[in-house]
Design a protein around this motif. Structure first.
Motif, PDB file in Angstrom:
ATOM      1  N   HIS A 183     147.860  70.543 152.261  1.00 36.10           N
ATOM      2  CA  HIS A 183     147.044  69.193 151.758  1.00 36.10           C
ATOM      3  C   HIS A 183     147.426  68.695 150.672  1.00 36.10           C
ATOM      4  O   HIS A 183     147.370  67.752 150.407  1.00 36.10           O
ATOM      5  N   PHE A 324     140.368  61.621 150.732  1.00 39.27           N
ATOM      6  CA  PHE A 324     141.179  62.739 150.476  1.00 39.27           C
ATOM      7  C   PHE A 324     140.099  64.051 150.335  1.00 39.27           C
ATOM      8  O   PHE A 324     140.418  65.110 150.766  1.00 39.27           O
ATOM      9  N   ARG A 326     137.467  64.086 151.383  1.00 42.77           N
ATOM     10  CA  ARG A 326     136.621  64.320 152.797  1.00 42.77           C
ATOM     11  C   ARG A 326     137.499  65.349 153.571  1.00 42.77           C
ATOM     12  O   ARG A 326     136.916  66.266 154.285  1.00 42.77           O
ATOM     13  N   GLU A 327     138.654  65.078 153.552  1.00 49.35           N
ATOM     14  CA  GLU A 327     139.681  66.038 153.868  1.00 49.35           C
ATOM     15  C   GLU A 327     139.954  67.273 153.442  1.00 49.35           C
ATOM     16  O   GLU A 327     139.566  68.368 154.124  1.00 49.35           O
ATOM     17  N   ASN A 330     136.389  69.151 154.334  1.00 46.52           N
ATOM     18  CA  ASN A 330     136.481  69.496 155.658  1.00 46.52           C
ATOM     19  C   ASN A 330     137.306  71.048 155.990  1.00 46.52           C
ATOM     20  O   ASN A 330     137.004  71.839 156.735  1.00 46.52           O
ATOM     21  N   ALA A 331     138.579  70.896 154.911  1.00 47.64           N
ATOM     22  CA  ALA A 331     139.426  72.016 155.150  1.00 47.64           C
ATOM     23  C   ALA A 331     138.906  73.405 154.961  1.00 47.64           C
ATOM     24  O   ALA A 331     139.237  74.434 155.271  1.00 47.64           O
ATOM     25  N   ARG A 335     131.537  70.951 156.101  1.00 54.42           N
ATOM     26  CA  ARG A 335     131.426  70.016 157.032  1.00 54.42           C
ATOM     27  C   ARG A 335     130.142  69.652 157.786  1.00 54.42           C
ATOM     28  O   ARG A 335     129.340  70.573 157.438  1.00 54.42           O
ATOM     29  N   GLN A 434     147.730  64.394 163.481  1.00 52.86           N
ATOM     30  CA  GLN A 434     147.746  63.547 162.147  1.00 52.86           C
ATOM     31  C   GLN A 434     147.841  62.060 162.298  1.00 52.86           C
ATOM     32  O   GLN A 434     147.169  61.682 161.689  1.00 52.86           O
ATOM     33  N   ILE A 437     144.227  61.478 162.852  1.00 54.69           N
ATOM     34  CA  ILE A 437     143.308  61.672 161.626  1.00 54.69           C
ATOM     35  C   ILE A 437     143.448  60.131 160.875  1.00 54.69           C
ATOM     36  O   ILE A 437     142.491  59.507 160.421  1.00 54.69           O
TER      37      ILE A 437
END
Length: 438
Positions: A183, A324, A326-327, A330-331, A335, A434, A437
């Motif tokens: 990330h 970013f 949010r990413e 989630n990672a 979530r 990707q 996304i």
């Protein structure tokens, strides 16, 4: 707008004081010049969260923020062409600081220079090692890491005393990437060896700590008076003077052209009087600063306009920071519950998640590998001389899928046909996910 294919350069300045000539020569002027590079995306911010670690005077922080912002813009920074923002206008930064805190070892922070210096000072005085040491000082490197990693900066211009913080940011990024997938971009420190360090009025380094500064946008009469107070030796007019160790000459050299500097050196050799030399210095500095002074004062007199500029910059920055985060959320598993049960998500992770890992070996070379969720190596690179080269190759593979795999085969270790087949399929799945996304 910024582009993922361009080099991102990030610079911040702490808002605790009034900019002086040393700040201008060592940071503001080179930053403005660098911001005009059409091959880079510049991120420039006012580090007002960092200021809270050093200063507990609210009015001073507010005034310094205004003065520094106005100084950068008056000196030529174009907010339309860069991302120029106030750190505290980006709420995602303290949030990211917490995520990074959770992957950063306390032992790493124990070794931070500023914290160690505070502890050593206390030990020397016979005090408790952590006396007057705030958690803010201790966590300073994590906040700085969040500043850098939030915007996936490739290069961070810093002084040599700040290199450790960039190394720590790289460690944080690597730790997070290892746990949760690729990330973060690993940043590189850029050391500008030619940056001038100006002496102050007393010959020591120009610094607020020594109270020997010349404010950058002081009125001309005040600047002339302060320059007249620069410490010189007792040699009379007509006596040859040495440029070596002369604070006056060093300041002049930082503003003058090569020809002007040579002419001043000749004047020293011929015995120029100190009064005349100081007048020459004032005139040379004022010639550069005077055209900017009116713009600076107009910005100082209109703080609402400065707020508007900074908030527009924050909006531009948050167009990157918000998605970013949010990413990142989630990672790590933060979530929506409606996105599926934890058990189901874990099972899907085991079968679908693959990620690139970048690392450095004992031979000094930089490597990367593509691994599946169980840690099985699917692709292994050969060594690269720099982390940037390794990172750019990862980016090419991520962006180009199987076609890029063929193109970059010469930097990968040979695998068995069966491994190659799995790697191709995994890379294609990663590439397609990707695209979805995006």
């Amino acid at each position: 707008m910024t582009s993922k294919n361009r080099t991102r350069v990030l610079t911040g300045i702490t808002t605790t004081g009034t900019p002086h000539l040393g700040n201008y020569v060592g940071a503001i002027r080179p930053t403005v010049q660098a911001s005009r590079d059409t091959q880079t995306d510049g991120f420039y911010f006012l580090a007002d969260y960092h200021a809270l670690i050093k200063c507990d005077e609210p009015a001073r922080i507010q005034r310094s923020t205004l003065e520094i912002a106005a100084s950068w813009i008056a000196s030529g920074l174009d907010p339309e062409k860069v991302t120029f923002y106030r750190q505290s206008d980006i709420p995602e930064i303290p949030e990211l600081t917490w995520f990074l805190t959770c992957v950063t070892g306390k032992g790493v922070l124990n070794r931070a220079h500023a914290y160690k210096a505070a502890v050593d000072k206390n030990n020397l005085a016979g005090h408790d090692p952590d006396s007057d040491v705030t958690a803010g000082l201790f966590m300073y490197p994590v906040l700085m890491g969040a500043d850098i990693l939030m915007f996936k900066a490739h290069k961070v211009p810093v002084g040599r005393d700040q290199i450790q913080h960039i190394e720590m940011a790289r460690d944080m990024a690597s730790s997070f990437n290892h746990l949760y997938g690729e990330h973060f971009v690993l940043p590189e420190a850029v050391i500008e060896e030619s940056v001038a360090l100006l002496p102050g009025l007393d010959g020591r380094k120009m610094s607020k700590s020594y109270d020997n500064t010349i404010p950058l946008f002081a009125p001309a009469a005040q600047m002339r008076k302060q320059i007249a107070g620069i410490v010189t030796d007792s040699k009379a007019p007509g006596e040859p003077k040495s440029t070596e160790g002369s604070a006056l000459f060093q300041i002049y050299q930082a503003f003058a052209s090569a020809d002007e500097t040579a002419a001043m050196a000749q004047a020293y050799a011929e015995g120029i009087g100190w009064g005349d030399a100081k007048q020459m210095l004032f005139e040379r500095i004022d010639r550069e600063i005077s055209p900017m002074r009116e713009h600076y004062q107009a910005l100082i007199d209109n703080p609402a306009q400065m707020d508007k500029i900074l908030l527009a910059g924050a909006d531009k920055a948050r167009q990157l920071a918000t998605p970013f985060m949010r990413e990142v959320r989630n990672a790590v598993g933060l979530r929506p519950l409606s996105s599926g049960s934890a058990t189901k998500a874990a099972k899907e992770n085991k079968t679908t998640v693959a990620s690139f890992k970048q690392y450095r070996e004992k031979d000094g070379q930089f490597y990367f590998k593509l691994v599946d969720a169980q840690g099985k190596v699917l692709l292994q690179s050969l060594g690269f001389a720099s982390p940037k080269d390794a990172g750019q190759t990862i980016a090419q593979l991520q962006a180009g899928g199987v076609e890029a795999l063929t193109e970059w085969a010469n930097v990968l270790e040979a695998q068995s046909p069966e491994q190659d087949k799995i790697a191709v399929q995994t890379l294609e799945n990663l590439f397609n996910s990707q695209k979805t996304i995006k």
